[in-house]
Design a protein around this motif. Structure first.
Motif, PDB file in Angstrom:
ATOM      1  N   PRO A   4       1.176  -1.031   0.222  1.00  0.00           N
ATOM      2  CA  PRO A   4       0.495   0.516  -0.146  1.00  0.00           C
ATOM      3  C   PRO A   4       1.209   1.487   0.063  1.00  0.00           C
ATOM      4  O   PRO A   4       1.392   1.310   0.268  1.00  0.00           O
ATOM      5  CB  PRO A   4      -0.803  -0.386   1.261  1.00  0.00           C
ATOM      6  N   ILE A   5      -0.060   1.804  -0.635  1.00  0.00           N
ATOM      7  CA  ILE A   5       1.002   3.323  -0.829  1.00  0.00           C
ATOM      8  C   ILE A   5       0.213   4.612  -1.322  1.00  0.00           C
ATOM      9  O   ILE A   5      -1.063   4.568  -1.780  1.00  0.00           O
ATOM     10  CB  ILE A   5       2.102   3.265  -1.656  1.00  0.00           C
ATOM     11  N   THR A 109      -2.703  -1.377  -8.767  1.00  0.00           N
ATOM     12  CA  THR A 109      -3.843  -1.452  -8.229  1.00  0.00           C
ATOM     13  C   THR A 109      -4.442  -0.348  -7.779  1.00  0.00           C
ATOM     14  O   THR A 109      -3.950   0.230  -6.876  1.00  0.00           O
ATOM     15  CB  THR A 109      -4.698  -3.068  -7.996  1.00  0.00           C
ATOM     16  N   VAL A 110      -5.420  -0.316  -8.727  1.00  0.00           N
ATOM     17  CA  VAL A 110      -6.362   0.915  -7.753  1.00  0.00           C
ATOM     18  C   VAL A 110      -8.126   0.363  -6.965  1.00  0.00           C
ATOM     19  O   VAL A 110      -8.826   0.381  -7.441  1.00  0.00           O
ATOM     20  CB  VAL A 110      -6.956   1.751  -8.718  1.00  0.00           C
ATOM     21  N   PRO A 111      -7.233   0.931  -5.377  1.00  0.00           N
ATOM     22  CA  PRO A 111      -8.653   0.138  -4.419  1.00  0.00           C
ATOM     23  C   PRO A 111      -9.661   0.935  -4.317  1.00  0.00           C
ATOM     24  O   PRO A 111      -9.345   2.393  -4.844  1.00  0.00           O
ATOM     25  CB  PRO A 111      -7.419   0.030  -3.508  1.00  0.00           C
ATOM     26  N   THR A 125      -9.326  -6.452  -2.173  1.00  0.00           N
ATOM     27  CA  THR A 125      -9.198  -7.739  -2.126  1.00  0.00           C
ATOM     28  C   THR A 125      -8.149  -8.310  -3.280  1.00  0.00           C
ATOM     29  O   THR A 125      -7.732  -9.401  -3.360  1.00  0.00           O
ATOM     30  CB  THR A 125     -10.132  -7.810  -2.474  1.00  0.00           C
ATOM     31  N   GLY A 126      -6.516  -7.536  -3.212  1.00  0.00           N
ATOM     32  CA  GLY A 126      -6.079  -7.739  -4.446  1.00  0.00           C
ATOM     33  C   GLY A 126      -6.960  -8.711  -5.796  1.00  0.00           C
ATOM     34  O   GLY A 126      -6.136  -9.131  -6.234  1.00  0.00           O
TER      35      GLY A 126
END
Length: 191
Positions: A4-5, A109-111, A125-126
């Motif tokens: 996460p970033i 990815t974009v959560p 959730t990946g």
């Protein structure tokens, strides 16, 4: 597993290849964070007409020249081969790339997220269950309503004042930790 970033994207060129509903959703995510993006597609869904003044739209098919100087790229076409080609190019050139139909070639990815001013809650959730991400997002939106925007701003102001007024780090930490127990009205009184 993804790391996460949070990125400051203000000085990054962002290009989205694709003009469908998925591309539109990706564009609006960047707009939520005040970032103008370039979108390349031969055709665009009607929703793009609502945001055309906030983005650069290029009516063309994919070409590497459109992403050469981009730092962040989203491959959101309806053509798996083109998306894969974009992903491969970006990985070779050290660019951040999200290939919407292939998480294995994506390097980010974009959560899902809930944004309340400076409060940002992200859900991932990946890529395994977007439905679960959506469910959790809805729950968080109810728990952390729009009032948190002001609350976060006030906490920041109060924290700044505590740091300025207290030289002892232990005393600062104690007072800052106590801030989150205060209501918005109590915080307003402190500032």
């Amino acid at each position: 597993m993804l790391y996460p970033i949070n990125l400051n994207i203000q000085n990054m060129k962002i290009t989205i290849i694709g003009g469908g509903k998925v591309a539109y959703r990706k564009v609006t995510n960047f707009l939520d964070f005040g970032k103008k993006v370039t979108v390349v597609s031969k055709e665009f869904v009607d929703e793009f007409s609502e945001i055309k003044d906030k983005i650069e739209m290029i009516y063309d098919e994919y070409n590497e020249r459109y992403i050469e100087d981009s730092f962040v790229v989203v491959a959101a076409t309806n053509n798996k081969e083109i998306n894969h080609k974009i992903g491969t190019y970006c990985n070779e050139k050290g660019k951040l790339v999200n290939v919407v139909d292939d998480k294995n070639i994506s390097n980010f990815t974009v959560p899902s997220y809930v944004k309340r001013g400076e409060l940002l809650l992200s859900i991932s959730t990946g890529g395994n269950s977007p439905s679960l991400s959506a469910k959790i997002k809805k729950e968080l939106e109810e728990t952390y309503d729009e009032s948190y925007e002001e609350y976060i701003e006030l906490l920041g102001l109060a924290r700044k004042r505590i740091i300025e007024e207290n030289k002892d780090i232990r005393e600062r930490r104690k007072k800052i930790k106590a801030l989150i127990e205060l209501s918005v009205d109590e915080l307003k009184e402190k500032i």
